[in-house]
Scaffold this motif. Structure first.
Motif, PDB file in Angstrom:
ATOM      1  N   TYR A  98      -6.249   6.147   6.906  1.00  0.00           N
ATOM      2  CA  TYR A  98      -5.627   6.104   5.589  1.00  0.00           C
ATOM      3  C   TYR A  98      -6.494   5.288   4.642  1.00  0.00           C
ATOM      4  N   ARG A  99      -6.193   5.410   3.347  1.00  0.00           N
ATOM      5  CA  ARG A  99      -6.989   4.757   2.302  1.00  0.00           C
ATOM      6  C   ARG A  99      -6.175   3.636   1.674  1.00  0.00           C
ATOM      7  N   TYR A 100      -6.812   2.482   1.486  1.00  0.00           N
ATOM      8  CA  TYR A 100      -6.170   1.364   0.797  1.00  0.00           C
ATOM      9  C   TYR A 100      -6.127   1.612  -0.703  1.00  0.00           C
ATOM     10  N   ASN A 101      -5.225   0.895  -1.374  1.00  0.00           N
ATOM     11  CA  ASN A 101      -5.192   0.943  -2.837  1.00  0.00           C
ATOM     12  C   ASN A 101      -6.485   0.426  -3.439  1.00  0.00           C
TER      13      ASN A 101
ATOM     14  N   THR B 119       0.131   5.260   0.213  1.00  0.00           N
ATOM     15  CA  THR B 119      -0.990   6.154   0.436  1.00  0.00           C
ATOM     16  C   THR B 119      -0.579   7.252   1.408  1.00  0.00           C
TER      17      THR B 119
ATOM     18  N   THR C  36       0.833  -1.190   0.000  1.00  0.00           N
ATOM     19  CA  THR C  36       0.000   0.000   0.000  1.00  0.00           C
ATOM     20  C   THR C  36       0.872   1.244   0.000  1.00  0.00           C
TER      21      THR C  36
END
Length: 200
Positions: A137-140, A110, A108
């Motif tokens: 946070y944001r995942y792929n 990000t 990941t």
């Protein structure tokens, strides 16, 4: 300033046969080094009256089949009534081995947003701290990971004439919500006993 935290990643079930050998108990470690530019350049007064410590911030997370490396910047706000609020904004690189040795690794890249706070208050002669942090946070894959850990602790020694801000005891609530696969939201909620000993 280094902040080192270690905690069990899973709850240990003492009734599970061979719980240690089967991996039921796991160790998770975080290291949070920060560099205070304001102190390096001799800045004594907060910027704009509220921004105290500021500069580069880093984080290393190591767990069972998991690592994360973060780098960014952070700032602390000094507010009235000794309220302490801050935020770190990181670039995050992480690797999670779903099937170790079989190529099942999820990488990941990000950004992570991590605010934190400490609010002191007192009930009679007993001092308390309401503190904690949030990591988001944001995942792929498009899912969002949010970990929220509020803590309520009491200054154990202060009411008895001991040194204040040394030993704290209380409760931490571990809340973790994530959409790892992009579809289903998963949530973990676990209260935990917390003891904090400040050695400086």
């Amino acid at each position: 300033v280094n902040d080192i935290k270690s905690r069990n990643n899973n709850i240990v079930d003492p009734f599970l046969p061979g719980n240690v050998s089967t991996g039921n108990a796991k160790l998770y470690t975080e290291w949070h080094p920060r560099l205070f530019i304001n102190k390096m350049i001799g800045q004594k007064d907060p910027v704009l009256g509220v921004i105290g410590n500021w500069g580069p911030a880093f984080e290393i997370n190591v767990g069972n089949n998991f690592v994360a490396y973060l780098a960014g910047a952070g700032a602390d706000l000094f507010l009235p009534f000794n309220i302490y609020v801050g935020v770190n904004l990181y670039y995050r690189y992480s690797a999670l081995w779903i099937f170790p040795g079989a190529g099942g690794t999820i990488y990941t890249h990000t950004w992570q947003f991590s605010p934190y706070w400490t609010v002191p208050f007192q009930i009679g002669p007993v001092p308390f701290l309401f503190t904690g942090f949030l990591d988001m946070y944001r995942y792929n894959t498009g899912g969002v990971d949010v970990m929220f850990q509020p803590q309520l602790v009491v200054d154990v020694l202060a009411p008895f004439g001991g040194k204040s801000n040394t030993l704290f005891a209380g409760m931490e609530w571990y809340l973790h919500s994530y959409v790892f696969d992009g579809f289903d939201r998963h949530t973990v909620s676990a209260p935990q006993v917390m003891v904090q000993w400040n050695i400086h």
